[in-house]
Design a protein around this motif. Structure first.
Motif, PDB file in Angstrom:
ATOM      1  N   ASP A  73      16.956  15.858   6.564  1.00 35.55           N
ATOM      2  CA  ASP A  73      18.030  14.928   6.245  1.00 35.55           C
ATOM      3  C   ASP A  73      17.534  13.779   5.359  1.00 35.55           C
ATOM      4  OD1 ASP A  73      19.559  16.521   7.983  1.00 35.55           O
ATOM      5  OD2 ASP A  73      19.123  15.228   9.687  1.00 35.55           O
ATOM      6  N   ALA A  74      18.468  13.149   4.669  1.00 39.18           N
ATOM      7  CA  ALA A  74      18.145  12.006   3.811  1.00 39.18           C
ATOM      8  C   ALA A  74      17.583  10.858   4.655  1.00 39.18           C
ATOM      9  CB  ALA A  74      19.399  11.540   3.077  1.00 39.18           C
ATOM     10  N   PHE A  75      16.631  10.118   4.062  1.00 38.47           N
ATOM     11  CA  PHE A  75      16.091   8.924   4.707  1.00 38.47           C
ATOM     12  C   PHE A  75      15.569   7.987   3.633  1.00 38.47           C
ATOM     13  CE2 PHE A  75      12.469  11.882   4.607  1.00 38.47           C
ATOM     14  CZ  PHE A  75      11.430  11.094   4.138  1.00 38.47           C
ATOM     15  N   THR A  76      15.506   6.693   3.969  1.00 40.17           N
ATOM     16  CA  THR A  76      14.928   5.713   3.051  1.00 40.17           C
ATOM     17  C   THR A  76      13.415   5.831   3.128  1.00 40.17           C
ATOM     18  OG1 THR A  76      16.780   4.212   3.349  1.00 40.17           O
ATOM     19  CG2 THR A  76      14.754   3.267   2.457  1.00 40.17           C
ATOM     20  N   CYS A  77      12.789   6.028   1.991  1.00 40.10           N
ATOM     21  CA  CYS A  77      11.334   6.207   1.940  1.00 40.10           C
ATOM     22  C   CYS A  77      10.673   4.833   1.802  1.00 40.10           C
ATOM     23  CB  CYS A  77      10.934   7.112   0.781  1.00 40.10           C
ATOM     24  SG  CYS A  77       9.169   7.436   0.777  1.00 40.10           S
ATOM     25  N   ASP A  78      10.259   4.285   2.933  1.00 39.81           N
ATOM     26  CA  ASP A  78       9.621   2.975   2.932  1.00 39.81           C
ATOM     27  C   ASP A  78       8.096   3.098   3.066  1.00 39.81           C
ATOM     28  OD1 ASP A  78       9.549   3.867   5.519  1.00 39.81           O
ATOM     29  OD2 ASP A  78      10.495   2.106   6.387  1.00 39.81           O
ATOM     30  N   PHE A  79       7.554   4.265   2.698  1.00 35.54           N
ATOM     31  CA  PHE A  79       6.107   4.506   2.755  1.00 35.54           C
ATOM     32  C   PHE A  79       5.395   3.642   1.719  1.00 35.54           C
ATOM     33  CE2 PHE A  79       6.594   9.343   3.876  1.00 35.54           C
ATOM     34  CZ  PHE A  79       7.493   9.036   4.870  1.00 35.54           C
ATOM     35  N   THR A  80       4.160   3.281   1.998  1.00 37.49           N
ATOM     36  CA  THR A  80       3.302   2.639   1.018  1.00 37.49           C
ATOM     37  C   THR A  80       3.022   3.657  -0.086  1.00 37.49           C
ATOM     38  OG1 THR A  80       2.263   1.356   2.781  1.00 37.49           O
ATOM     39  CG2 THR A  80       1.061   1.501   0.710  1.00 37.49           C
ATOM     40  N   ALA A  81       2.894   3.195  -1.326  1.00 37.46           N
ATOM     41  CA  ALA A  81       2.618   4.113  -2.441  1.00 37.46           C
ATOM     42  C   ALA A  81       1.346   4.908  -2.168  1.00 37.46           C
ATOM     43  CB  ALA A  81       2.481   3.324  -3.738  1.00 37.46           C
ATOM     44  N   GLY A  82       1.375   6.182  -2.552  1.00 36.94           N
ATOM     45  CA  GLY A  82       0.224   7.061  -2.364  1.00 36.94           C
ATOM     46  C   GLY A  82       0.651   8.494  -2.131  1.00 36.94           C
ATOM     47  N   THR A  83      -0.295   9.321  -1.753  1.00 42.48           N
ATOM     48  CA  THR A  83      -0.026  10.727  -1.466  1.00 42.48           C
ATOM     49  C   THR A  83       0.025  10.919   0.039  1.00 42.48           C
ATOM     50  OG1 THR A  83      -1.156  11.432  -3.474  1.00 42.48           O
ATOM     51  CG2 THR A  83      -0.857  13.098  -1.773  1.00 42.48           C
ATOM     52  N   TYR A  84       1.053  11.631   0.497  1.00 38.68           N
ATOM     53  CA  TYR A  84       1.243  11.921   1.915  1.00 38.68           C
ATOM     54  C   TYR A  84       1.196  13.424   2.118  1.00 38.68           C
ATOM     55  CZ  TYR A  84       2.327   7.080   2.517  1.00 38.68           C
ATOM     56  OH  TYR A  84       2.221   5.722   2.550  1.00 38.68           O
ATOM     57  N   TYR A  85       0.734  13.813   3.291  1.00 35.74           N
ATOM     58  CA  TYR A  85       0.633  15.219   3.662  1.00 35.74           C
ATOM     59  C   TYR A  85       1.620  15.474   4.787  1.00 35.74           C
ATOM     60  CZ  TYR A  85      -3.570  14.734   0.938  1.00 35.74           C
ATOM     61  OH  TYR A  85      -4.437  14.469  -0.084  1.00 35.74           O
ATOM     62  N   TYR A  86       2.186  16.669   4.805  1.00 38.49           N
ATOM     63  CA  TYR A  86       3.143  17.007   5.845  1.00 38.49           C
ATOM     64  C   TYR A  86       3.003  18.483   6.188  1.00 38.49           C
ATOM     65  CZ  TYR A  86       6.098  19.802   2.837  1.00 38.49           C
ATOM     66  OH  TYR A  86       6.566  20.805   2.034  1.00 38.49           O
ATOM     67  N   ASP A  87       3.505  18.840   7.345  1.00 37.04           N
ATOM     68  CA  ASP A  87       3.746  20.235   7.662  1.00 37.04           C
ATOM     69  C   ASP A  87       4.980  20.312   8.550  1.00 37.04           C
ATOM     70  OD1 ASP A  87       2.840  19.633  10.255  1.00 37.04           O
ATOM     71  OD2 ASP A  87       0.960  20.703  10.021  1.00 37.04           O
ATOM     72  N   ILE A  88       5.541  21.503   8.613  1.00 35.78           N
ATOM     73  CA  ILE A  88       6.748  21.710   9.403  1.00 35.78           C
ATOM     74  C   ILE A  88       6.430  22.800  10.426  1.00 35.78           C
ATOM     75  CG2 ILE A  88       9.209  22.236   9.385  1.00 35.78           C
ATOM     76  CD1 ILE A  88       9.267  21.351   6.446  1.00 35.78           C
TER      77      ILE A  88
END
Length: 113
Positions: A73-88
């Protein structure tokens, strides 16, 4: 083994748009009825603080589960600038856990903050 998918780059403070996935196993849609799906974003790929955690109770929608379709779902991306890793990670009704998708998401610093 998880398929690699790098999410589109987003500007810090912008809205991450809904993103729909279809899970197939051996070219057949996986019936996700009753599954729990969880996704975590981290600044470091293996360790480190979780920046965002979403699942089927908040942030992931089983759009058409019988056809293997779900949506982040849509969300506001308030992450600090940079590269993030994810998995599902997918947990079946019998407790079998599989990670089908993993990748990266780049967050660029916004100018108008």
């Amino acid at each position: 083994m998880a398929s690699s998918y790098n999410l589109p780059t987003i500007i810090k403070g912008d809205t991450f748009k809904d993103l729909q996935f279809t899970i197939t196993v051996n070219a057949v849609p996986l019936d996700l009825t009753g599954y729990t799906i969880a996704c975590k974003f981290r600044k470091s790929s293996k360790t480190g603080k979780i920046t965002k955690s979403i699942d089927t109770t908040s942030g992931i929608t089983l759009t058409t589960p019988a056809s293997g379709i779900f949506t982040i779902d849509a969300f506001t991306c308030d992450f600090t600038a940079g590269t993030y890793y994810y998995d599902i990670e997918f947990t079946s009704t019998t407790g079998v856990i599989n990670t089908y998708i993993s990748g990266q998401m780049k967050v660029e610093q916004d100018v108008t903050y």
